[in-house]
Design an enzyme around this catalytic site. Structure first.
Site, PDB file in Angstrom:
ATOM      1  N   TYR A  88       0.958  -1.126  -0.084  1.00  0.00           N
ATOM      2  CA  TYR A  88      -0.093  -0.193  -0.030  1.00  0.00           C
ATOM      3  C   TYR A  88       0.898   1.275  -0.129  1.00  0.00           C
ATOM      4  CZ  TYR A  88       1.237   1.027   4.893  1.00  0.00           C
ATOM      5  OH  TYR A  88       1.829   1.533   5.992  1.00  0.00           O
TER       6      TYR A  88
ATOM      7  N   LYS B 217       6.601  -2.119   1.983  1.00  0.00           N
ATOM      8  CA  LYS B 217       5.403  -1.702   2.549  1.00  0.00           C
ATOM      9  C   LYS B 217       4.201  -2.497   2.398  1.00  0.00           C
ATOM     10  CE  LYS B 217       3.596   3.217   3.088  1.00  0.00           C
ATOM     11  NZ  LYS B 217       3.546   3.478   4.482  1.00  0.00           N
TER      12      LYS B 217
ATOM     13  N   GLU C  27      12.934   2.202  13.688  1.00  0.00           N
ATOM     14  CA  GLU C  27      12.182   3.398  12.999  1.00  0.00           C
ATOM     15  C   GLU C  27      10.830   3.394  13.847  1.00  0.00           C
ATOM     16  OE1 GLU C  27      10.401   2.270   9.500  1.00  0.00           O
ATOM     17  OE2 GLU C  27      10.371   0.389   9.595  1.00  0.00           O
TER      18      GLU C  27
ATOM     19  N   LEU D  60      11.362   0.874   6.668  1.00  0.00           N
ATOM     20  CA  LEU D  60      10.977   1.301   5.437  1.00  0.00           C
ATOM     21  C   LEU D  60      11.709   2.509   4.890  1.00  0.00           C
ATOM     22  CD1 LEU D  60       8.078   0.850   3.621  1.00  0.00           C
ATOM     23  CD2 LEU D  60       7.635   3.162   4.629  1.00  0.00           C
TER      24      LEU D  60
HETATM   25  C1  LIG Z   1       7.174   1.711   9.366  1.00  0.00           C
HETATM   26  C2  LIG Z   1       7.184   3.010   8.685  1.00  0.00           C
HETATM   27  N1  LIG Z   1       8.487   3.719   8.682  1.00  0.00           N
HETATM   28  C3  LIG Z   1       8.236   5.192   8.190  1.00  0.00           C
HETATM   29  C4  LIG Z   1       7.273   5.565   7.479  1.00  0.00           C
HETATM   30  C5  LIG Z   1       7.385   6.777   6.846  1.00  0.00           C
HETATM   31  O1  LIG Z   1       7.374   6.893   5.462  1.00  0.00           O
HETATM   32  P1  LIG Z   1       6.814   7.912   4.597  1.00  0.00           P
HETATM   33  O2  LIG Z   1       7.785   9.165   4.595  1.00  0.00           O
HETATM   34  O3  LIG Z   1       6.978   7.370   3.152  1.00  0.00           O
HETATM   35  O4  LIG Z   1       5.577   8.146   4.894  1.00  0.00           O
HETATM   36  C6  LIG Z   1       5.923   4.884   7.529  1.00  0.00           C
HETATM   37  C7  LIG Z   1       4.841   5.556   6.722  1.00  0.00           C
HETATM   38  O5  LIG Z   1       3.908   4.819   7.157  1.00  0.00           O
HETATM   39  C8  LIG Z   1       6.015   3.760   8.195  1.00  0.00           C
HETATM   40  O6  LIG Z   1       4.571   2.837   8.037  1.00  0.00           O
END
Ligand SMILES: Cc1ncc(COP(=O)(O)O)c(C=O)c1O
Length: 287
Positions: A34, A148, A181, A205
């Site tokens: 997603y 993701k 994270e 991610l």
């Molecule tokens: C586990 C995780 N890490 C980091 C992020 C941040 O990613 P982004 O900057 O692409 O929203 C997300 C976003 O949902 C996430 O689910």
């Protein structure tokens, strides 16, 4: 109020009429990916970056991408427009599709496509000078966090633990004590004028906001090291901030009930918050 309009397998339908099969692999196995994209001033922010990340996840899982880059961007914009979203998010999901339940991975299924968009309160940390709080939790996730996928149960439970503790975010820490994270954010730690963040590997991610902030930090001449930080070092950190589509650059002023630095938003975080909101305004217009 108008009912939310969802996208499902090529059609736009009211949310109450949208349905998927009980045999959808997304439902039974979390077998899908997603994206969540930011909408600001009715403009979808950086669809290309989200498209490329989705492409990479689909490639890894062996699911065909139903969209080219332009179709992906147009679909996001159409969902925003049909739902009259000016500030909020658009969500797109692709699962492997529908098949009799078996652990074996069926080939060449027709992927199931889902999308929706909704108005949401956008983060405005600059209007909340008090910053936000976080807790640390052990990371129980698999070793492919760079994809993701919709398998978000550990993230969801961790986020709830944070909320129950009155905190905004839960920060995952590995068995050997490395800060990975957040449940829905990437984490940056400022120690002695160096910004540390976990390297872009399979344990986190690759956040779209993270990548933008790394560019902004470089343009500001700040020193960044993509190296994991030991959890104990959070106690000595001068600043900690989070990045994410639904968070922007979020200043962390307390972790596990201890102040970060002097407990106030620090200069590096403040500069990056400012630069990021300037960039958003450049690309999506001023309020
Ligand atoms: C586990 C995780 N890490 C980091 C992020 C941040 O990613 P982004 O900057 O692409 O929203 C997300 C976003 O949902 C996430 O689910």
């Amino acid at each position: 109020m108008q009912e939310q309009i969802c996208f499902i397998n090529g059609s736009f339908v009211p949310a109450g009429e949208a349905s998927v099969s009980v045999f959808d692999r997304g439902l039974l196995f979390g077998d899908g990916v997603y994206e969540v994209l930011r909408i600001r001033n009715a403009v979808v922010f950086r669809p290309q970056a989200h498209y490329l990340r989705m492409q990479s996840g689909l490639d890894t899982l062996g699911i065909g991408n139903p969209w080219n880059e332009q179709e992906f961007a147009c679909l996001c914009a159409e969902l925003a427009q049909r739902n009259r979203v000016r500030g909020g998010h658009v969500y797109l999901q692709v699962t492997r599709g529908v098949a009799p339940r078996t652990h074996l991975v069926p080939r060449n299924l027709q992927p199931t496509l889902i999308g929706f968009a909704a108005e949401a309160d956008l983060p405005k940390w600059k209007d909340r000078p008090s910053g936000l709080t976080a807790i640390t939790v052990s990371d129980p996730r698999w070793a492919r966090c760079n994809i993701k996928t919709t398998m978000l149960l550990p993230n969801s439970l961790a986020k709830q633990r944070a909320a129950d503790a009155g905190a905004y975010e839960a920060v995952f820490v590995s068995e050997d004590g490395l800060v990975r994270e957040g449940a829905s954010t990437n984490v940056f730690v400022v120690l002695d004028d160096v910004i540390y963040t976990h390297p872009d590997d399979q344990r986190i991610l690759p956040g779209i906001t993270r990548a933008i902030v790394l560019d902004l930090a470089q343009a500001e001449g700040l020193t960044v090291k993509q190296q994991p930080v030991q959890v104990e070092r959070l106690q000595d950190a001068h600043e900690v901030f989070l990045t994410g589509t639904t968070t922007d650059v979020g200043p962390v002023i307390r972790i596990d009930d201890r102040p970060v630095g002097n407990g106030k938003i620090g200069p590096v975080t403040a500069a990056l918050m400012h630069k990021y909101s300037e960039l958003l305004a450049d690309e999506t217009g001023t309020d």
